[in-house]
Design a protein around this motif. Structure first.
Motif, PDB file in Angstrom:
ATOM      1  N   ASP A 148       0.828  -1.201   0.000  1.00  0.00           N
ATOM      2  CA  ASP A 148       0.000   0.000   0.000  1.00  0.00           C
ATOM      3  C   ASP A 148       0.865   1.255   0.000  1.00  0.00           C
ATOM      4  OD1 ASP A 148      -2.881   0.882   0.131  1.00  0.00           O
ATOM      5  OD2 ASP A 148      -2.078   1.984   1.847  1.00  0.00           O
ATOM      6  N   SER A 149       1.942   1.235   0.749  1.00  0.00           N
ATOM      7  CA  SER A 149       2.860   2.372   0.769  1.00  0.00           C
ATOM      8  C   SER A 149       3.494   2.578  -0.608  1.00  0.00           C
ATOM      9  CB  SER A 149       3.938   2.142   1.835  1.00  0.00           C
ATOM     10  OG  SER A 149       4.858   3.191   1.843  1.00  0.00           O
ATOM     11  N   ALA A 150       3.833   1.489  -1.286  1.00  0.00           N
ATOM     12  CA  ALA A 150       4.389   1.588  -2.636  1.00  0.00           C
ATOM     13  C   ALA A 150       3.358   2.147  -3.617  1.00  0.00           C
ATOM     14  CB  ALA A 150       4.879   0.214  -3.103  1.00  0.00           C
ATOM     15  N   GLU A 151       2.088   1.817  -3.405  1.00  0.00           N
ATOM     16  CA  GLU A 151       1.024   2.371  -4.252  1.00  0.00           C
ATOM     17  C   GLU A 151       0.966   3.898  -4.107  1.00  0.00           C
ATOM     18  OE1 GLU A 151      -1.230   0.827  -6.458  1.00  0.00           O
ATOM     19  OE2 GLU A 151       0.205  -0.821  -6.245  1.00  0.00           O
ATOM     20  N   ARG A 164       9.977  -2.361   2.339  1.00  0.00           N
ATOM     21  CA  ARG A 164       9.688  -3.371   3.354  1.00  0.00           C
ATOM     22  C   ARG A 164      10.484  -3.097   4.634  1.00  0.00           C
ATOM     23  NH1 ARG A 164       7.201  -8.228   3.710  1.00  0.00           N
ATOM     24  NH2 ARG A 164       8.153  -9.760   5.098  1.00  0.00           N
ATOM     25  N   ALA A 165      11.778  -2.840   4.484  1.00  0.00           N
ATOM     26  CA  ALA A 165      12.622  -2.564   5.662  1.00  0.00           C
ATOM     27  C   ALA A 165      12.207  -1.255   6.329  1.00  0.00           C
ATOM     28  CB  ALA A 165      14.094  -2.521   5.260  1.00  0.00           C
ATOM     29  N   TRP A 166      11.860  -0.235   5.529  1.00  0.00           N
ATOM     30  CA  TRP A 166      11.424   1.049   6.072  1.00  0.00           C
ATOM     31  C   TRP A 166      10.163   0.863   6.910  1.00  0.00           C
ATOM     32  CZ3 TRP A 166       7.214   4.370   4.404  1.00  0.00           C
ATOM     33  CH2 TRP A 166       7.252   5.652   4.947  1.00  0.00           C
ATOM     34  N   CYS A 167       9.187   0.142   6.364  1.00  0.00           N
ATOM     35  CA  CYS A 167       7.931  -0.089   7.093  1.00  0.00           C
ATOM     36  C   CYS A 167       8.165  -0.914   8.351  1.00  0.00           C
ATOM     37  CB  CYS A 167       6.915  -0.779   6.185  1.00  0.00           C
ATOM     38  SG  CYS A 167       6.259   0.263   4.861  1.00  0.00           S
ATOM     39  N   ALA A 168       9.003  -1.949   8.274  1.00  0.00           N
ATOM     40  CA  ALA A 168       9.284  -2.782   9.441  1.00  0.00           C
ATOM     41  C   ALA A 168       9.937  -1.956  10.542  1.00  0.00           C
ATOM     42  CB  ALA A 168      10.186  -3.954   9.057  1.00  0.00           C
ATOM     43  N   GLY A 169      10.854  -1.085  10.173  1.00  0.00           N
ATOM     44  CA  GLY A 169      11.496  -0.223  11.155  1.00  0.00           C
ATOM     45  C   GLY A 169      10.506   0.701  11.837  1.00  0.00           C
ATOM     46  N   LEU A 170       9.559   1.224  11.083  1.00  0.00           N
ATOM     47  CA  LEU A 170       8.552   2.117  11.663  1.00  0.00           C
ATOM     48  C   LEU A 170       7.602   1.367  12.585  1.00  0.00           C
ATOM     49  CD1 LEU A 170       7.928   4.310   8.548  1.00  0.00           C
ATOM     50  CD2 LEU A 170       8.777   5.124  10.756  1.00  0.00           C
ATOM     51  N   ILE A 171       7.231   0.152  12.224  1.00  0.00           N
ATOM     52  CA  ILE A 171       6.357  -0.642  13.103  1.00  0.00           C
ATOM     53  C   ILE A 171       7.023  -0.832  14.463  1.00  0.00           C
ATOM     54  CG2 ILE A 171       5.409  -2.968  13.475  1.00  0.00           C
ATOM     55  CD1 ILE A 171       4.814  -3.037  10.429  1.00  0.00           C
ATOM     56  N   ALA A 172       8.338  -1.017  14.464  1.00  0.00           N
ATOM     57  CA  ALA A 172       9.073  -1.260  15.705  1.00  0.00           C
ATOM     58  C   ALA A 172       9.458   0.020  16.445  1.00  0.00           C
ATOM     59  CB  ALA A 172      10.339  -2.059  15.393  1.00  0.00           C
ATOM     60  N   PRO A 220      12.039   5.332  -9.079  1.00  0.00           N
ATOM     61  CA  PRO A 220      10.887   4.418  -9.150  1.00  0.00           C
ATOM     62  C   PRO A 220      11.156   3.055  -8.509  1.00  0.00           C
ATOM     63  CG  PRO A 220      11.845   4.774 -11.330  1.00  0.00           C
ATOM     64  CD  PRO A 220      12.542   5.712 -10.388  1.00  0.00           C
ATOM     65  N   ASP A 221      12.417   2.702  -8.316  1.00  0.00           N
ATOM     66  CA  ASP A 221      12.748   1.406  -7.725  1.00  0.00           C
ATOM     67  C   ASP A 221      12.873   1.460  -6.198  1.00  0.00           C
ATOM     68  OD1 ASP A 221      12.820   0.161 -10.231  1.00  0.00           O
ATOM     69  OD2 ASP A 221      14.918   0.725 -10.526  1.00  0.00           O
ATOM     70  N   TRP A 222      12.733   2.648  -5.609  1.00  0.00           N
ATOM     71  CA  TRP A 222      12.918   2.760  -4.156  1.00  0.00           C
ATOM     72  C   TRP A 222      11.988   1.829  -3.382  1.00  0.00           C
ATOM     73  CZ3 TRP A 222      10.497   3.691   0.367  1.00  0.00           C
ATOM     74  CH2 TRP A 222      11.314   3.910   1.481  1.00  0.00           C
ATOM     75  N   PRO A 223      10.700   1.797  -3.670  1.00  0.00           N
ATOM     76  CA  PRO A 223       9.842   0.890  -2.884  1.00  0.00           C
ATOM     77  C   PRO A 223      10.275  -0.573  -2.977  1.00  0.00           C
ATOM     78  CG  PRO A 223       8.495   2.454  -4.055  1.00  0.00           C
ATOM     79  CD  PRO A 223       9.896   2.609  -4.593  1.00  0.00           C
ATOM     80  N   ARG A 224      10.626  -1.020  -4.165  1.00  0.00           N
ATOM     81  CA  ARG A 224      11.028  -2.419  -4.330  1.00  0.00           C
ATOM     82  C   ARG A 224      12.260  -2.735  -3.485  1.00  0.00           C
ATOM     83  NH1 ARG A 224      13.576  -3.020  -9.567  1.00  0.00           N
ATOM     84  NH2 ARG A 224      15.381  -2.507  -8.320  1.00  0.00           N
ATOM     85  N   ASP A 225      13.202  -1.798  -3.444  1.00  0.00           N
ATOM     86  CA  ASP A 225      14.469  -2.044  -2.776  1.00  0.00           C
ATOM     87  C   ASP A 225      14.472  -1.696  -1.292  1.00  0.00           C
ATOM     88  OD1 ASP A 225      15.375  -2.769  -5.306  1.00  0.00           O
ATOM     89  OD2 ASP A 225      16.296  -0.812  -5.696  1.00  0.00           O
ATOM     90  N   ASN A 226      13.562  -0.831  -0.837  1.00  0.00           N
ATOM     91  CA  ASN A 226      13.660  -0.286   0.517  1.00  0.00           C
ATOM     92  C   ASN A 226      12.386  -0.309   1.349  1.00  0.00           C
ATOM     93  OD1 ASN A 226      16.486   1.020   0.327  1.00  0.00           O
ATOM     94  ND2 ASN A 226      15.424   1.747  -1.493  1.00  0.00           N
TER      95      ASN A 226
END
Length: 157
Positions: free
Chosen positions: A20-23, A46-54, A38-44
């Protein structure tokens, strides 16, 4: 209409949240800023979102329908510092899938963000939007956000 649940994200939501964030990145950032990779979401993403959840100073909400993420909101909190005389909270990212818009989902998440920021003692809540995204500007203004500054850019190449 199925009930939409809005709740804090967990790592179990990471795939849907990252998607959803990539959308949002594709719909808003890439469409409005030619310097976005345009490749930032693919490469980063998941880790960005996981870090924010924590992160203890982040609010990560997901809107779900039957376990599927259909929207999200990410906010961060910054305490007062030597530069800033009071605490602030920033609404970093919010998105609702197009087929779910107009149902109040985004508004419910923004209201949760406002309450979260106030509960933490923020003296100011902040959100930024591209000037070309008049729908987003109107949306945030409905919750009391007003322009404070304007960012001017000059692309030189």
């Amino acid at each position: 209409m199925t009930d939409i649940e809005i709740r804090p994200a967990t790592l179990d939501d990471l795939d849907g949240l990252s998607h959803d964030s990539a959308e949002l990145f594709a719909e808003d950032g890439l469409a409005r800023d030619r310097l976005r990779d345009p490749d930032w979401p693919r490469d980063n993403n998941r880790a960005w979102c996981a870090g924010l959840i924590a992160a203890p100073d982040a609010l990560v909400l997901v809107a779900t329908e039957e376990g599927t993420v259909v929207g999200h909101l990410i906010g961060t909190f910054s305490p007062a510092s030597s530069m800033w005389t009071a605490a602030r909270a920033e609404l970093v990212s919010t998105h609702v899938a197009p087929s779910y818009r107009g149902q109040g989902i985004g508004g419910r998440m923004v209201e949760d963000f406002i309450a979260w920021g106030k509960d933490r003692g923020a003296a100011r809540l902040h959100v930024s939007a591209y000037t070309a995204n008049s729908a987003a500007i109107r949306f945030y203004q409905r919750f009391g956000f007003v322009p404070l500054s304007i960012e001017l850019t000059l692309d030189v190449d």
